[in-house]
Write a protein that holds these residues in place. Structure first.
Motif, PDB file in Angstrom:
ATOM      1  N   LEU A 651       0.848  -1.187   0.000  1.00  0.00           N
ATOM      2  CA  LEU A 651       0.000   0.000   0.000  1.00  0.00           C
ATOM      3  C   LEU A 651       0.889   1.245   0.000  1.00  0.00           C
ATOM      4  CD1 LEU A 651      -3.089   0.370   0.060  1.00  0.00           C
ATOM      5  CD2 LEU A 651      -2.929   0.714   2.532  1.00  0.00           C
ATOM      6  N   LEU A 708     -12.461   2.058  -7.656  1.00  0.00           N
ATOM      7  CA  LEU A 708     -12.074   2.922  -6.541  1.00  0.00           C
ATOM      8  C   LEU A 708     -11.470   4.215  -7.023  1.00  0.00           C
ATOM      9  CD1 LEU A 708     -10.455   0.227  -4.260  1.00  0.00           C
ATOM     10  CD2 LEU A 708     -12.808   1.057  -4.252  1.00  0.00           C
ATOM     11  N   SER A 769      -1.723  -1.831  -4.957  1.00  0.00           N
ATOM     12  CA  SER A 769      -0.926  -2.365  -3.848  1.00  0.00           C
ATOM     13  C   SER A 769      -0.587  -3.835  -4.099  1.00  0.00           C
ATOM     14  CB  SER A 769      -1.652  -2.187  -2.515  1.00  0.00           C
ATOM     15  OG  SER A 769      -3.027  -2.360  -2.654  1.00  0.00           O
ATOM     16  N   GLU A 770      -1.534  -4.558  -4.687  1.00  0.00           N
ATOM     17  CA  GLU A 770      -1.263  -5.977  -4.941  1.00  0.00           C
ATOM     18  C   GLU A 770      -0.137  -6.153  -5.965  1.00  0.00           C
ATOM     19  OE1 GLU A 770      -4.656  -8.531  -5.540  1.00  0.00           O
ATOM     20  OE2 GLU A 770      -3.392 -10.201  -6.159  1.00  0.00           O
ATOM     21  N   PHE A 773       3.087  -5.350  -4.297  1.00  0.00           N
ATOM     22  CA  PHE A 773       3.441  -6.426  -3.380  1.00  0.00           C
ATOM     23  C   PHE A 773       4.080  -7.600  -4.137  1.00  0.00           C
ATOM     24  CE2 PHE A 773       2.464 -10.492  -1.438  1.00  0.00           C
ATOM     25  CZ  PHE A 773       3.099 -10.344  -0.213  1.00  0.00           C
TER      26      PHE A 773
ATOM     27  N   LEU B 184      -7.349  -4.214   6.053  1.00  0.00           N
ATOM     28  CA  LEU B 184      -6.577  -3.782   4.886  1.00  0.00           C
ATOM     29  C   LEU B 184      -7.515  -3.655   3.694  1.00  0.00           C
ATOM     30  CD1 LEU B 184      -3.752  -3.274   3.550  1.00  0.00           C
ATOM     31  CD2 LEU B 184      -3.814  -5.682   2.891  1.00  0.00           C
ATOM     32  N   GLY B 185      -7.468  -2.485   3.070  1.00  0.00           N
ATOM     33  CA  GLY B 185      -8.263  -2.269   1.865  1.00  0.00           C
ATOM     34  C   GLY B 185      -7.367  -1.762   0.761  1.00  0.00           C
ATOM     35  N   LYS B 186      -7.954  -1.439  -0.389  1.00  0.00           N
ATOM     36  CA  LYS B 186      -7.140  -1.005  -1.517  1.00  0.00           C
ATOM     37  C   LYS B 186      -6.917   0.504  -1.520  1.00  0.00           C
ATOM     38  CE  LYS B 186      -7.968  -3.220  -5.485  1.00  0.00           C
ATOM     39  NZ  LYS B 186      -8.827  -3.809  -6.534  1.00  0.00           N
ATOM     40  N   ALA B 261      -9.213  -8.684  -4.905  1.00  0.00           N
ATOM     41  CA  ALA B 261      -7.856  -9.193  -4.685  1.00  0.00           C
ATOM     42  C   ALA B 261      -7.782 -10.645  -5.109  1.00  0.00           C
ATOM     43  CB  ALA B 261      -7.474  -9.064  -3.212  1.00  0.00           C
ATOM     44  N   SER B 262      -6.541 -11.091  -5.328  1.00  0.00           N
ATOM     45  CA  SER B 262      -6.356 -12.507  -5.650  1.00  0.00           C
ATOM     46  C   SER B 262      -6.262 -13.299  -4.353  1.00  0.00           C
ATOM     47  CB  SER B 262      -5.068 -12.690  -6.444  1.00  0.00           C
ATOM     48  OG  SER B 262      -3.961 -12.443  -5.608  1.00  0.00           O
ATOM     49  N   GLU B 264      -3.978 -15.404  -3.592  1.00  0.00           N
ATOM     50  CA  GLU B 264      -2.588 -15.415  -3.126  1.00  0.00           C
ATOM     51  C   GLU B 264      -2.293 -14.180  -2.273  1.00  0.00           C
ATOM     52  OE1 GLU B 264      -2.783 -15.508  -7.051  1.00  0.00           O
ATOM     53  OE2 GLU B 264      -3.838 -17.226  -6.217  1.00  0.00           O
ATOM     54  N   TYR B 265      -2.769 -13.038  -2.787  1.00  0.00           N
ATOM     55  CA  TYR B 265      -2.520 -11.800  -2.040  1.00  0.00           C
ATOM     56  C   TYR B 265      -3.208 -11.852  -0.677  1.00  0.00           C
ATOM     57  CZ  TYR B 265      -2.105  -6.715  -1.208  1.00  0.00           C
ATOM     58  OH  TYR B 265      -1.824  -5.478  -0.692  1.00  0.00           O
ATOM     59  N   GLU B 268      -1.131 -13.980   1.713  1.00  0.00           N
ATOM     60  CA  GLU B 268       0.054 -13.283   2.210  1.00  0.00           C
ATOM     61  C   GLU B 268      -0.331 -12.195   3.209  1.00  0.00           C
ATOM     62  OE1 GLU B 268       3.063 -14.388   1.805  1.00  0.00           O
ATOM     63  OE2 GLU B 268       2.169 -15.987   0.598  1.00  0.00           O
ATOM     64  N   MET B 269      -1.410 -11.481   2.874  1.00  0.00           N
ATOM     65  CA  MET B 269      -1.823 -10.384   3.750  1.00  0.00           C
ATOM     66  C   MET B 269      -2.374 -10.892   5.072  1.00  0.00           C
ATOM     67  SD  MET B 269      -0.815  -7.726   2.331  1.00  0.00           S
ATOM     68  CE  MET B 269       0.472  -8.745   1.643  1.00  0.00           C
ATOM     69  N   VAL B 272       0.586 -11.310   7.293  1.00  0.00           N
ATOM     70  CA  VAL B 272       1.106 -10.013   7.741  1.00  0.00           C
ATOM     71  C   VAL B 272       0.180  -9.404   8.798  1.00  0.00           C
ATOM     72  CG1 VAL B 272       1.560  -7.638   7.007  1.00  0.00           C
ATOM     73  CG2 VAL B 272       2.307  -9.554   5.566  1.00  0.00           C
ATOM     74  N   LEU B 273      -1.115  -9.448   8.517  1.00  0.00           N
ATOM     75  CA  LEU B 273      -2.050  -8.786   9.426  1.00  0.00           C
ATOM     76  C   LEU B 273      -2.183  -9.514  10.759  1.00  0.00           C
ATOM     77  CD1 LEU B 273      -2.629  -6.875   7.107  1.00  0.00           C
ATOM     78  CD2 LEU B 273      -5.053  -7.119   7.550  1.00  0.00           C
ATOM     79  N   ARG B 275       0.202 -11.181  12.223  1.00  0.00           N
ATOM     80  CA  ARG B 275       1.411 -10.808  12.973  1.00  0.00           C
ATOM     81  C   ARG B 275       1.275  -9.405  13.553  1.00  0.00           C
ATOM     82  NH1 ARG B 275       5.267  -8.215  10.554  1.00  0.00           N
ATOM     83  NH2 ARG B 275       5.256  -9.365   8.583  1.00  0.00           N
ATOM     84  N   ARG B 276       0.817  -8.473  12.694  1.00  0.00           N
ATOM     85  CA  ARG B 276       0.699  -7.094  13.167  1.00  0.00           C
ATOM     86  C   ARG B 276      -0.315  -6.978  14.308  1.00  0.00           C
ATOM     87  NH1 ARG B 276       0.932  -3.146   7.809  1.00  0.00           N
ATOM     88  NH2 ARG B 276       3.093  -3.635   7.268  1.00  0.00           N
TER      89      ARG B 276
END
Ligand SMILES: Cc1cc2nc3c(=O)[nH]c(=O)nc-3n(C[C@H](O)[C@H](O)[C@H](O)COP(=O)(O)OP(=O)(O)OC[C@H]3O[C@@H](n4cnc5c(N)ncnc54)[C@H](O)[C@@H]3O)c2cc1C
Lengths: 782, 292
Positions: A651, A708, A769-770, A773, B184-186, B261-262, B264-265, B268-269, B272-273, B275-276
């Motif tokens: 992001l 968006l 962002s994707e 990434f 998490l958003g775009k 989103a895919s 895969e993404y 992965e996210m 991450v999220l 953990r955060r």
């Protein structure tokens, strides 16, 4: 090489403009007067197209194709006829004139006939007596389409296996080319050459107000209220479709809820559709597009595929640009021939490049068609050109700013088409000042490191943008000014207020020229009752529209001076008009009021009305050689952008933007700033998130849930713009165009900053962002 | 286009429940911020609409000695402005603070957010972590279910045709729990989640005594990250351990690829999220921030 032709008949006009260019003191020009339309908008009194209520009004919606490519077998109302609110189903066979709304190439019907060429193409109109029934009724319409194989990828379409327009014989609409020097040789001989491929996507205008037009049949003709950007173009297209003389078609501009170019293209078409329906049902018809209709069926920014090769010498001078540009036209040519031409010419960026070969191809596909959008073909190519500059700088081992400064266009430079730029080239200064203001070298040194999962970066990009029409394509403007007996002034212009504040700027110009208070000016704009002023697009509204008003006002001023000189006992030249007074410059106590002067003009045989026709001087572009005159002048933009990338999610946050603009004289700094802000925001959306998702030509996200655009939380700090006022001799007081400018360099500036932050090489926008990434993961794995 | 429908509105719960019993083919509307869109796009078909938005007895946030109770018709904006929620339902409060826009929050209800059963519903992962229960009522009885047992799939729940969700019951937990919520958003606001994570940790002397993690948008329903929880339970909290544990989340989720989103993404996210979110909880300990 590229001399400009001046017209004998325009000598007076040239000298009027020259005279004003020398003026140094102003009352209104350069001041931040309040917008003349502010109050009515704030009070909710402004009338948009849907606010005009007429007796006997019927309501219409488009019936669309749900197939990307096919033979249109039949369109029938079906069970709709049983509905109590049903009035009519309007199809191509109801069109009294020509079923043709193409802009430059006559390839586009108002309502599909024989074939459909994209998913969402208007096939018919359903007309009902109540607005909400239109929705229900259109679902009952029976459309039979025999599907044909479709082609969606422009590179695939180049093979001509599936033809979007059989009669054209190929999917290639046309080709463009700009050539200078010997690109091939230069590619072989340059010290450094790099090649990259860049891609850009559709961008949706996303205006608050979707398309709509109200057509009212009136004795042998039609009055159409529509929020367009060029009333006279709508008039001529509607006249063609109805088979009625243009003089019988009256177009009136209501207040508009955003245009950005989209309504320039769409409103003649939507106006024609409304007019066809009104003609058939013989009563007023309001046609409106829902948000989804707007998404599926209105033109968008052209997707582009660009292969870019460029070279430089060891000492950091650009030697060559060699580029292939493919623009995806979608189903119809619309403005593609012009956006592509613009992209081809601007492919070098605002730099001196001795050897250029730029080749453009416009290709039909079975998708929603492209059209005008702020920047008009240029944001795509400046993205490629300016990304390439950073890559090339890295290859040579130069700082991107220094590399640009070595090559930037300056007065006396020659452009990609070998056109000599004599003056009005402020971009070098703008670049140096932006770099200083943003602390460029320090940030380049300190950023680009990951701290707590985040990395900052700073990037730069420049842009240039030709003003007025290209090549020899005629461009003119006009205005009509009438001074009433009481001294109040009406100014008629074809220029449209599309929210950008141009009418305020135009009123400022009229008030300045006549030396009267702004409140005395009534600015009437955007209707066919005014003289044809050309379109409100291409950053030309305030510039060309203002030139015409300045000329008309100055003609009247001269007549007032002539009459007043007899009373004030001086020569006409010594008569000064200021603040509503008319006085003798050397003896200011000898004065009369403006009102008194006007009364004397009426009594003494002076014409108190005038037009201000101006024809923009043009040069010749040699299409065979690919060289010559491209544009009368260019505006320039420089931005530095600071970003922060969340390296774990991709992001990107835009932290700060430093803009600088070279648009000649700034007539109203407040208006200029709001345009710069709006363009930056639209540029951020284009670069990072706006993405039209397609599946077999169908748009999957025709809504704001999944298409968006930036919100307030996505916006950066935008620094006070730097104005480099590089005057343009044919602009009013030296003004050039401004409104598109700030968007154009944003994609490259942001992606250059992302590269600086995390080292990736963005070659595609939207750079979501994707995507970022994925790039980052690849790097860390590799 | 919304097809023609019959519309009914009642001012009391009783009338609404009686109507539902007699008209099992009707669809409930609260704020309508989901339902109207679904009707327009024909994702949902309904011939009868029961409007419960005026049933004001279902609009409250009440603090009791052991519970915080939220009426199903409480709007998201009301939750955002509630001091009780801020103190006793911290992850929920975080979620409603990053929820839609003011205009939507003013109409959208918590009951609607839950019953709509979108995998992306932002209030749900926090409610799971808070171990909240839902009260489902018909004309005869009330039953209570755990939030995480309420969902069957996208848009599908265990609610019966004659039932209304009336209340969300959040137990007050002891003050050693720490919570977090991350979405998490775009873009940076006004966005549906690609992934959302709520987490709750109870630590004693640096040992993880108890833990609950829930995610949104990564499976057909909001899900518990039980593998991560098990990996961490009763172990010493170190950042290395949390890093390892976060990877376990892939066992708990089944994301799909869509326009947002895919898969895969999303995977992965999620790592991450998670953990955060856990690190935020730990940080809250070290800063001595209490949650209740
Ligand atoms: C612009 C916009 C932004 C949004 N942003 C977000 C966001 O950030 N996060 C997010 O999670 N959601 C978001 N949403 C989705 C939506 O606003 C929420 O899910 C909201 O909480 C739904 O509540 P409602 O009262 O409007 O539900 P409604 O639309 O009235 O109902 C939704 C569903 O629940 C059922 N229902 C409602 N109440 C009850 C009840 N008491 N008992 C039984 N069944 C019931 C209805 O029958 C329907 O099926 C957004 C929506 C929009 C339009």
């Amino acid at each position: 090489m590229s001399s400009i032709t001046f017209l004998e008949t325009q000598k007076d006009e040239y000298s009027i403009l020259e005279e004003w260019l020398k003026a140094r003191e102003f009352i209104y020009v350069g001041s931040e007067v309040k917008r003349i339309d502010a109050l009515e908008k704030v009070l909710g009194k402004a009338k948009y197209v849907e606010d005009f209520l007429v007796d006997g009004l019927a309501y219409a919606r488009i019936v669309k194709s749900n197939i990307p490519h096919g033979v249109l077998v039949s369109v029938k109302p079906g069970r709709a006829v049983e509905h109590p609110d049903y009035i009519a189903l309007v199809t191509s066979s109801d069109i009294p004139g020509m079923n043709q709304v193409g802009y430059y190439i006559p390839d586009q019907p108002a309502l599909a006939e024989k074939k459909v060429r994209f998913h969402g193409e208007p096939i018919a109109l359903i007309v009902a007596s109540r607005p909400r029934s239109t929705e229900e009724l259109r679902e009952l319409v029976e459309v039979e389409i025999k599907p044909l194989e479709a082609v969606f990828d422009p590179l695939e379409a180049l093979k001509d296996e599936v033809l979007v327009h059989e009669e054209h014989g190929s999917n290639i609409v046309l080709k463009t080319r700009v050539r200078k020097g010997d690109a091939l040789k230069a590619l072989q001989e340059s010290d450094y050459v790099i090649e990259n491929t860049y891609r850009t996507g559709y961008q949706e205008h996303a205006y608050l107000e979707t398309e709509g037009a109200l057509a009212i049949p009136i004795d042998g003709g039609m009055t159409i209220i529509l929020p367009g950007q060029y009333p006279h173009l709508a008039q001529s297209i509607i006249s063609r479709v109805l088979g009625v003389p243009q003089s019988k078609i009256r177009v009136i501009q209501p207040v508009i809820g955003g245009g950005f170019g989209g309504k320039d293209d769409m409103m003649p078409i939507v106006g024609a559709q409304a007019a066809i329906a009104a003609y058939k049902v013989r009563r007023p018809v309001l046609l409106t597009y829902t948000r989804e209709d707007s998404f599926t069926s209105h033109c968008k920014r052209d997707p582009a595929y660009i292969r870019y090769r460029s070279g430089a010498s060891k000492d950091g001078k650009l030697t060559v640009v060699d580029v292939d540009i493919v623009f995806d036209a979608g189903a119809y040519a619309n403005r593609g021939p012009f956006t592509l031409w613009r992209a081809t010419v601007h492919s070098t960026g605002p730099y001196e490049v001795p050897n250029v070969d730029a080749r453009g191809i416009l290709v039909y596909t079975n998708k929603v068609y492209q059209g005008s959008f702020r920047g008009f073909g240029n944001p795509q190519i400046q993205f490629a050109a300016e990304r390439q500059m950073d890559e090339l700088a890295e290859k040579i081992g130069l700082d991107p700013l220094e590399f640009r400064l070595k090559n930037i266009l300056r007065p006396g430079s020659r452009t990609s088409t070998d056109q000599l730029l004599e003056d009005s080239v402020g971009v070098g200064e703008a670049l140096a000042r932006v770099a200083e203001k943003c602390n460029w070298f320090e940030k380049r040194k300190n950023y680009g490191k990951i701290v707590d999962g985040k990395a900052k970066g700073i990037g730069l990009a420049c842009a240039w943008h030709g003003i007025s029409t290209s090549r020899g394509v005629p461009d003119w403007c006009n205005a009509y000014i009438n001074v009433a007996k009481d001294g109040s002034v009406t100014v008629f212009t074809g220029i449209v207020e599309i929210g950008q504040g141009t009418h305020t700027g135009l009123a400022q110009i009229a008030a300045e020229a006549l030396g009267i208070p702004l409140e005395k000016i009534n600015l009437v704009g955007g209707l066919t009752d005014a003289p044809d002023t050309g379109a409100t697009h291409g950053s030309r509204g305030l510039s060309l529209g203002g030139t015409a008003i300045l000329i008309a006002a100055t003609k009247i001023k001269k007549r007032v001076q002539r009459v007043a000189s007899r009373i004030l006992e001086c020569s006409p030249e010594e008569v000064e008009l200021r603040n509503g007074w008319v006085y003798n410059r050397s003896r200011p106590e000898k004065r009369i009021t403006w009102e008194e002067a006007v009364k004397r003009c009426y009594a003494e045989g002076e014409d108190m009305a005038a037009t201000g026709y101006f024809y923009m001087p043009k040069g010749r572009f040699d299409e065979d050689k690919g060289r010559g005159f491209a544009y009368i002048v260019f505006s320039y933009m420089v931005v530095a952008v600071e970003v922060e990338v969340d390296v774990e999610t991709g992001l990107t946050k835009i932290i700060r933007v430093w803009p600088a603009i070279c648009a000649g004289r700034i007539i109203n700094p407040k208006l200029a700033i709001t345009q710069i802000h709006g363009a930056i925001i639209q540029g951020i959306g284009y670069t990072l998130m706006e993405e039209v998702k397609l599946e077999d030509g169908r748009i999957l996200n025709p809504n704001f849930t999944d298409y968006l655009i930036p919100t307030i939380a996505d916006l950066p700090e935008i620094e006070e713009p730097i104005f480099v006022e590089d005057y343009f001799r044919f602009g009013p007081f030296g003004a050039k165009g401004l409104a598109e400018m700030a968007l154009i360099p944003i994609p490259a500036a942001i992606t250059n900053a992302i590269k600086h932050a995390v080292g990736v090489k963005p070659s595609e926008i939207p750079y979501t962002s994707e995507k970022l990434f994925k790039e980052l993961s690849k790097r860390w794995q590799g | 286009m919304i097809p023609r429908i019959e519309y009914y509105r009642f001012g009391t719960l009783n009338e609404a429940l009686r109507f539902l019993r007699n008209n099992p083919d009707s669809k409930i509307i609260a704020g309508g911020t989901d339902l109207i869109i679904q009707l327009r796009s024909k994702k949902v078909e309904a011939r009868k609409i029961l409007d419960i938005s005026r049933v004001s007895e279902l609009r409250y946030v009440r603090e009791e000695s052991e519970y915080v109770k939220i009426g199903a018709l409480t709007t998201i904006e009301e939750l955002k402005n509630s001091g009780v929620i801020k103190v006793y339902a911290q992850p929920l409060w975080r979620a409603v603070n990053n929820f839609a826009v003011w205009q939507v929050r003013n109409t959208a209800t918590i009951g609607g957010n839950i019953c709509n059963a979108s995998p992306a519903a932002d209030t749900v992962p926090p409610l799971i972590v808070l171990e909240a229960k839902l009260k489902l009522q018909n004309i005869e009885r009330v039953r209570e279910v755990k939030v995480e047992e309420f969902f069957k799939g996208p848009g599908e729940t265990i609610i019966e045709k004659d039932e209304i969700l009336t209340e969300v019951v959040i137990p007050k937990k002891d003050s050693s729990w720490r919570y977090s919520f991350i979405k998490l958003g775009k873009r940076h606001s006004h966005i549906l989640s690609i992934v959302s994570v709520a987490a709750g940790l109870k630590i004693d002397d640096n040992k993880i005594e108890d833990i609950i993690i829930a995610l949104g948008s990564v499976a057909p329903t909001p899900v518990r990250a039980k593998s991560v929880e098990e990996y961490l339970r009763k172990r010493q909290a170190t950042s290395k351990l949390i890093e390892e544990a976060s990877g376990e989340v892939v066992k708990d989720i089944k994301p799909i690829s869509d326009v947002r989103a895919s898969a895969e993404y999303r995977i992965e996210m999620s790592k991450v999220l998670v953990r955060r979110a856990l690190n935020e909880c730990l940080k809250a300990y070290s800063h001595g921030i209490k949650s209740g």
